[in-house]
Design a protein around this motif. Structure first.
Motif, PDB file in Angstrom:
ATOM      1  N   LEU A  94      47.133  43.126  99.281  1.00  0.00           N
ATOM      2  CA  LEU A  94      46.271  44.285  99.525  1.00  0.00           C
ATOM      3  C   LEU A  94      46.064  45.083  98.237  1.00  0.00           C
ATOM      4  O   LEU A  94      44.948  45.528  97.943  1.00  0.00           O
ATOM      5  CB  LEU A  94      46.868  45.168 100.625  1.00  0.00           C
ATOM      6  N   SER A  95      47.127  45.250  97.454  1.00  0.00           N
ATOM      7  CA  SER A  95      47.006  45.980  96.183  1.00  0.00           C
ATOM      8  C   SER A  95      46.068  45.242  95.233  1.00  0.00           C
ATOM      9  O   SER A  95      45.261  45.864  94.543  1.00  0.00           O
ATOM     10  CB  SER A  95      48.376  46.203  95.539  1.00  0.00           C
ATOM     11  N   HIS A  96      46.159  43.912  95.191  1.00  0.00           N
ATOM     12  CA  HIS A  96      45.262  43.110  94.348  1.00  0.00           C
ATOM     13  C   HIS A  96      43.810  43.270  94.802  1.00  0.00           C
ATOM     14  O   HIS A  96      42.915  43.504  93.979  1.00  0.00           O
ATOM     15  CB  HIS A  96      45.641  41.632  94.404  1.00  0.00           C
ATOM     16  N   ASP A  97      43.581  43.118  96.107  1.00  0.00           N
ATOM     17  CA  ASP A  97      42.222  43.196  96.648  1.00  0.00           C
ATOM     18  C   ASP A  97      41.603  44.571  96.378  1.00  0.00           C
ATOM     19  O   ASP A  97      40.452  44.669  95.939  1.00  0.00           O
ATOM     20  CB  ASP A  97      42.218  42.930  98.154  1.00  0.00           C
ATOM     21  N   THR A  98      42.363  45.619  96.637  1.00  0.00           N
ATOM     22  CA  THR A  98      41.880  46.983  96.441  1.00  0.00           C
ATOM     23  C   THR A  98      41.552  47.237  94.974  1.00  0.00           C
ATOM     24  O   THR A  98      40.494  47.786  94.644  1.00  0.00           O
ATOM     25  CB  THR A  98      42.921  48.002  96.951  1.00  0.00           C
ATOM     26  N   TRP A  99      42.453  46.815  94.079  1.00  0.00           N
ATOM     27  CA  TRP A  99      42.255  47.000  92.644  1.00  0.00           C
ATOM     28  C   TRP A  99      40.987  46.272  92.184  1.00  0.00           C
ATOM     29  O   TRP A  99      40.170  46.835  91.447  1.00  0.00           O
ATOM     30  CB  TRP A  99      43.487  46.512  91.886  1.00  0.00           C
ATOM     31  N   LEU A 100      40.807  45.034  92.635  1.00  0.00           N
ATOM     32  CA  LEU A 100      39.626  44.268  92.233  1.00  0.00           C
ATOM     33  C   LEU A 100      38.331  44.894  92.748  1.00  0.00           C
ATOM     34  O   LEU A 100      37.333  44.949  92.020  1.00  0.00           O
ATOM     35  CB  LEU A 100      39.722  42.821  92.713  1.00  0.00           C
ATOM     36  N   GLU A 101      38.338  45.376  93.972  1.00  0.00           N
ATOM     37  CA  GLU A 101      37.137  46.017  94.508  1.00  0.00           C
ATOM     38  C   GLU A 101      36.807  47.290  93.730  1.00  0.00           C
ATOM     39  O   GLU A 101      35.634  47.598  93.509  1.00  0.00           O
ATOM     40  CB  GLU A 101      37.282  46.284  96.004  1.00  0.00           C
ATOM     41  N   GLU A 102      37.837  48.009  93.270  1.00  0.00           N
ATOM     42  CA  GLU A 102      37.606  49.185  92.432  1.00  0.00           C
ATOM     43  C   GLU A 102      37.012  48.778  91.082  1.00  0.00           C
ATOM     44  O   GLU A 102      36.163  49.483  90.527  1.00  0.00           O
ATOM     45  CB  GLU A 102      38.912  49.950  92.204  1.00  0.00           C
ATOM     46  N   GLN A 103      37.445  47.655  90.551  1.00  0.00           N
ATOM     47  CA  GLN A 103      36.981  47.186  89.243  1.00  0.00           C
ATOM     48  C   GLN A 103      35.626  46.497  89.303  1.00  0.00           C
ATOM     49  O   GLN A 103      34.790  46.687  88.421  1.00  0.00           O
ATOM     50  CB  GLN A 103      37.998  46.196  88.636  1.00  0.00           C
ATOM     51  N   LEU A 104      35.423  45.667  90.333  1.00  0.00           N
ATOM     52  CA  LEU A 104      34.270  44.763  90.349  1.00  0.00           C
ATOM     53  C   LEU A 104      33.258  45.032  91.451  1.00  0.00           C
ATOM     54  O   LEU A 104      32.208  44.400  91.495  1.00  0.00           O
ATOM     55  CB  LEU A 104      34.757  43.310  90.469  1.00  0.00           C
ATOM     56  N   GLY A 105      33.582  45.924  92.376  1.00  0.00           N
ATOM     57  CA  GLY A 105      32.652  46.226  93.460  1.00  0.00           C
ATOM     58  C   GLY A 105      32.789  45.251  94.617  1.00  0.00           C
ATOM     59  O   GLY A 105      33.867  44.739  94.907  1.00  0.00           O
ATOM     60  N   PRO A 107      32.849  42.065  96.893  1.00  0.00           N
ATOM     61  CA  PRO A 107      33.140  40.649  96.652  1.00  0.00           C
ATOM     62  C   PRO A 107      32.024  39.741  97.149  1.00  0.00           C
ATOM     63  O   PRO A 107      31.235  40.114  98.015  1.00  0.00           O
ATOM     64  CB  PRO A 107      34.423  40.406  97.445  1.00  0.00           C
ATOM     65  N   TYR A 108      32.011  38.542  96.589  1.00  0.00           N
ATOM     66  CA  TYR A 108      31.065  37.510  97.006  1.00  0.00           C
ATOM     67  C   TYR A 108      31.450  36.978  98.378  1.00  0.00           C
ATOM     68  O   TYR A 108      30.604  36.713  99.213  1.00  0.00           O
ATOM     69  CB  TYR A 108      31.077  36.388  95.963  1.00  0.00           C
ATOM     70  N   GLU A 109      32.779  36.811  98.585  1.00  0.00           N
ATOM     71  CA  GLU A 109      33.270  36.218  99.831  1.00  0.00           C
ATOM     72  C   GLU A 109      34.671  36.725 100.137  1.00  0.00           C
ATOM     73  O   GLU A 109      35.476  36.920  99.238  1.00  0.00           O
ATOM     74  CB  GLU A 109      33.296  34.698  99.690  1.00  0.00           C
ATOM     75  N   LYS A 110      34.955  36.916 101.429  1.00  0.00           N
ATOM     76  CA  LYS A 110      36.295  37.262 101.893  1.00  0.00           C
ATOM     77  C   LYS A 110      36.712  36.249 102.949  1.00  0.00           C
ATOM     78  O   LYS A 110      35.944  35.947 103.858  1.00  0.00           O
ATOM     79  CB  LYS A 110      36.336  38.652 102.530  1.00  0.00           C
ATOM     80  N   THR A 111      37.946  35.724 102.812  1.00  0.00           N
ATOM     81  CA  THR A 111      38.520  34.846 103.828  1.00  0.00           C
ATOM     82  C   THR A 111      39.904  35.384 104.160  1.00  0.00           C
ATOM     83  O   THR A 111      40.352  36.361 103.566  1.00  0.00           O
ATOM     84  CB  THR A 111      38.639  33.386 103.316  1.00  0.00           C
ATOM     85  N   ALA A 112      40.597  34.727 105.046  1.00  0.00           N
ATOM     86  CA  ALA A 112      41.948  35.163 105.413  1.00  0.00           C
ATOM     87  C   ALA A 112      42.921  35.017 104.242  1.00  0.00           C
ATOM     88  O   ALA A 112      43.889  35.757 104.143  1.00  0.00           O
ATOM     89  CB  ALA A 112      42.452  34.357 106.607  1.00  0.00           C
ATOM     90  N   THR A 113      42.665  34.076 103.356  1.00  0.00           N
ATOM     91  CA  THR A 113      43.609  33.814 102.263  1.00  0.00           C
ATOM     92  C   THR A 113      43.089  34.194 100.884  1.00  0.00           C
ATOM     93  O   THR A 113      43.824  34.092  99.905  1.00  0.00           O
ATOM     94  CB  THR A 113      44.011  32.324 102.229  1.00  0.00           C
ATOM     95  N   ALA A 114      41.825  34.660 100.787  1.00  0.00           N
ATOM     96  CA  ALA A 114      41.274  34.962  99.464  1.00  0.00           C
ATOM     97  C   ALA A 114      40.112  35.943  99.533  1.00  0.00           C
ATOM     98  O   ALA A 114      39.437  36.069 100.548  1.00  0.00           O
ATOM     99  CB  ALA A 114      40.806  33.680  98.785  1.00  0.00           C
ATOM    100  N   LYS A 118      32.148  36.532  92.226  1.00  0.00           N
ATOM    101  CA  LYS A 118      31.422  35.652  91.305  1.00  0.00           C
ATOM    102  C   LYS A 118      30.563  36.530  90.414  1.00  0.00           C
ATOM    103  O   LYS A 118      29.821  37.386  90.903  1.00  0.00           O
ATOM    104  CB  LYS A 118      30.569  34.644  92.067  1.00  0.00           C
ATOM    105  N   ARG A 119      30.707  36.297  89.111  1.00  0.00           N
ATOM    106  CA  ARG A 119      29.930  37.038  88.123  1.00  0.00           C
ATOM    107  C   ARG A 119      29.296  36.053  87.152  1.00  0.00           C
ATOM    108  O   ARG A 119      29.684  34.896  87.093  1.00  0.00           O
ATOM    109  CB  ARG A 119      30.824  38.025  87.355  1.00  0.00           C
ATOM    110  N   SER A 120      28.357  36.518  86.353  1.00  0.00           N
ATOM    111  CA  SER A 120      27.690  35.638  85.392  1.00  0.00           C
ATOM    112  C   SER A 120      28.679  35.058  84.381  1.00  0.00           C
ATOM    113  O   SER A 120      28.497  33.957  83.891  1.00  0.00           O
ATOM    114  CB  SER A 120      26.586  36.397  84.661  1.00  0.00           C
ATOM    115  N   VAL A 124      36.526  35.527  89.828  1.00  0.00           N
ATOM    116  CA  VAL A 124      37.821  36.181  90.020  1.00  0.00           C
ATOM    117  C   VAL A 124      38.205  36.024  91.485  1.00  0.00           C
ATOM    118  O   VAL A 124      37.402  36.296  92.371  1.00  0.00           O
ATOM    119  CB  VAL A 124      37.763  37.676  89.646  1.00  0.00           C
ATOM    120  N   THR A 125      39.438  35.590  91.721  1.00  0.00           N
ATOM    121  CA  THR A 125      39.918  35.380  93.079  1.00  0.00           C
ATOM    122  C   THR A 125      41.279  36.038  93.255  1.00  0.00           C
ATOM    123  O   THR A 125      42.179  35.836  92.452  1.00  0.00           O
ATOM    124  CB  THR A 125      40.051  33.875  93.387  1.00  0.00           C
ATOM    125  N   SER A 126      41.404  36.821  94.298  1.00  0.00           N
ATOM    126  CA  SER A 126      42.706  37.330  94.730  1.00  0.00           C
ATOM    127  C   SER A 126      43.086  36.454  95.917  1.00  0.00           C
ATOM    128  O   SER A 126      42.327  36.338  96.870  1.00  0.00           O
ATOM    129  CB  SER A 126      42.588  38.791  95.163  1.00  0.00           C
TER     130      SER A 126
END
Length: 142
Positions: A94-105, A107-114, A118-120, A124-126
């Motif tokens: 959860l800390s990884h996901d939250t941090w990445l969303e703060e940094q990158l906006g 996500p391209y995709e969310k699943t139960a495990t990831a 996707k950027r140019s 990046v995958t949590s």
């Protein structure tokens, strides 16, 4: 983490896509160790990146930076075989996901495990490794 170019600031050191391996080694010298696998360099101490402390691993191929692995260094979220907690794993992820969303906006995709961004400049995958039980952020440059 810079959303525009995939670079990462560690203190005043800018880590950027396709950085030369020797340049990276010169910047970090002492707090650096090499894994048995050639091309993998790990910092010996957690580093502060955009407000969160991480264990930092750089992956080089053909002498250039191809990827980075990050793992929240909070001692309260660390697991071991002797002291395992699914709740700590959940909180770390959860800390990884939250941090990445703060940094990158968004996500391209969310699943139960990831959660995948996707950027140019790369991807990046949590994720949660369901076999090994680890939780990490992986960044791979195109």
């Amino acid at each position: 983490m810079n959303n525009e170019d995939g670079s990462i600031l560690i203190g005043d050191i800018r880590i950027y896509p396709f950085m030369e391996e020797q340049h990276f080694i010169q910047l970090f010298k002492e707090p650096l160790r090499e894994d048995n696998y050639s091309g993998v360099k790990m910092l010996n101490q957690p580093v502060l990146i955009s407000g969160l402390f991480f264990w930092f691993t750089a992956v080089f191929k053909e002498d250039t930076l191809k990827g980075i692995n990050l793992s929240n260094a909070d001692k309260n979220l660390q697991n071991s075989y002797a002291d395992w907690s699914n709740e700590r794993n959940r909180l770390k992820r959860l800390s990884h996901d939250t941090w990445l969303e703060e940094q990158l906006g968004k996500p391209y995709e969310k699943t139960a495990t990831a959660i995948i961004f996707k950027r140019s400049w790369g991807e990046v995958t949590s994720y949660t490794d369901m076999k090994g039980g680890g939780v990490e952020i992986s960044l791979y440059y195109k």
